[in-house]
Design an enzyme around this catalytic site. Structure first.
Site, PDB file in Angstrom:
ATOM      1  N   ASP A  36     -68.236  94.667 -24.594  1.00 43.70           N
ATOM      2  CA  ASP A  36     -68.422  94.038 -25.872  1.00 43.70           C
ATOM      3  C   ASP A  36     -69.046  95.451 -26.881  1.00 43.70           C
ATOM      4  O   ASP A  36     -69.456  96.437 -26.366  1.00 43.70           O
ATOM      5  CB  ASP A  36     -69.726  92.909 -25.774  1.00 43.70           C
ATOM      6  CG  ASP A  36     -69.031  92.022 -25.410  1.00 43.70           C
ATOM      7  OD1 ASP A  36     -67.633  91.727 -25.347  1.00 43.70           O
ATOM      8  OD2 ASP A  36     -69.539  90.708 -24.946  1.00 43.70           O
ATOM      9  N   LYS A  58     -67.179  91.940 -31.076  1.00 46.50           N
ATOM     10  CA  LYS A  58     -67.446  91.194 -32.362  1.00 46.50           C
ATOM     11  C   LYS A  58     -68.380  91.751 -33.286  1.00 46.50           C
ATOM     12  O   LYS A  58     -69.481  91.576 -32.530  1.00 46.50           O
ATOM     13  CB  LYS A  58     -67.364  89.823 -31.924  1.00 46.50           C
ATOM     14  CG  LYS A  58     -66.379  89.165 -31.046  1.00 46.50           C
ATOM     15  CD  LYS A  58     -67.013  87.527 -30.576  1.00 46.50           C
ATOM     16  CE  LYS A  58     -66.552  87.489 -28.934  1.00 46.50           C
ATOM     17  NZ  LYS A  58     -67.486  86.506 -28.438  1.00 46.50           N
ATOM     18  N   MET A 172     -79.708  86.692 -33.156  1.00 48.15           N
ATOM     19  CA  MET A 172     -78.798  86.563 -33.995  1.00 48.15           C
ATOM     20  C   MET A 172     -79.587  85.778 -35.317  1.00 48.15           C
ATOM     21  O   MET A 172     -78.624  84.873 -35.868  1.00 48.15           O
ATOM     22  CB  MET A 172     -77.871  85.690 -33.522  1.00 48.15           C
ATOM     23  CG  MET A 172     -76.852  86.199 -32.254  1.00 48.15           C
ATOM     24  SD  MET A 172     -75.851  85.107 -31.514  1.00 48.15           S
ATOM     25  CE  MET A 172     -76.726  84.107 -30.519  1.00 48.15           C
TER      26      MET A 172
END
Ligand code: SAH
Length: 255
Positions: A36, A58, A172
């Site tokens: 990732d 991502k 996040m």
């Protein structure tokens, strides 16, 4: 053909030394590594030269590889007898979709293992000098998602979190910082509660800023704090300031 195997592995929070011995061993023996964006790429240098390295990162708001495609790749390589390492930032089971990947492996009848990592809340808090629990200041902590994109997850219960855990660590959350602040204030958390933002925790690029719940979104804007970053809210944040001022005092005494 020997049966394949999937290791779902935590790479730790950023500092490449903050990985477990077991996780490093899996990187060293892997045939295929699916990694990732938040994985420190230095770790890939430990892989065998012939290991296939596949980037699945991502960026926030953008999906460079959909989750289904990642799972398909993982299963296909394992079905060909390969040892697949699915390498993720922090811990694979803390906002890491490791549970979904384990379910996919189990459903396909492929052997898998879960190897934990130091999640960014733990790593970044230590690096910033914020004890998530602290005698007299914090007897509990909660890790929370601040993303509204987690459409399949249960909504975050801000009313309970405003009073239910002493230290909150929000992952996040940068894009929704104003809304998170408003939710907590609305549910009765004091605007004077100490708060910190930790950007790129545990890496050489780490930046930490501290203020209060009432000021944290303005502070983020002024200091241009961007992802990856964590929001830490609670009295324990004060310990960082105590540590810094003690260090300054001692330095001043030494001259
Ligand atoms: N599985 C990861 C979390 C992935 S979700 C873990 O256990 O840490 C991605 C979020 O993690 C980012 O938006 C940010 O809030 C946080 N994050 C990951 N690495 C970070 C770091 N080095 N510093 C600060 N925040 C980090």
């Amino acid at each position: 053909m020997r049966p394949g195997m999937i290791s779902i592995v935590g790479a730790g929070p950023g500092d490449p030394e903050l990985i477990t011995v077991k996780a490093l061993r899996r990187i060293q023996s892997a045939d295929v590594i699916l990694y990732d964006r938040l994985v420190n790429e230095e770790l890939l240098e430990s892989a065998r030269p012939e290991a296939l390295r596949i980037y699945c990162g991502k960026a926030p708001g953008r999906h460079s590889m959909p989750q289904e495609a990642i799972e398909r790749l993982m299963l296909e390589h394992a079905a060909m007898g390969k040892h697949v390492v699915r390498l993720k930032g922090g811990d694979p089971l803390v906002f890491g979709r490791g549970g979904e990947e384990a379910l996919a492996a189990a459903a396909a009848g492929i052997a898998y293992e879960l190897i934990p990592g130091i999640t960014s809340a733990i790593g970044a808090a230590a690096s910033a000098g914020i004890p998530l629990t602290h005698r007299g200041a914090a007897a509990s902590f909660a890790v929370v998602t601040g993303s509204r994109c987690q459409e399949h997850s249960a909504p975050v219960n801000w009313a309970a979190l405003a009073h239910g855990a002493d230290t909150l660590v929000i992952y996040m959350g940068m894009a929704n910082l104003g809304e998170i602040r408003a939710q907590l204030l609305q549910h009765g958390k004091s605007a004077s509660t100490p708060a910190a933002l930790i950007e790129n925790g545990t890496t050489a690029r780490e930046r930490t800023v501290t203020g209060t719940l009432g000021t944290i979104d303005k502070l983020a804007a002024v200091m241009k704090i961007s992802n990856p970053a964590l929001i830490v809210i609670g009295e324990a944040v004060k310990v960082r300031e105590q540590l810094l001022s003690l260090q300054q005092e001692v330095r001043a005494q030494i001259g």
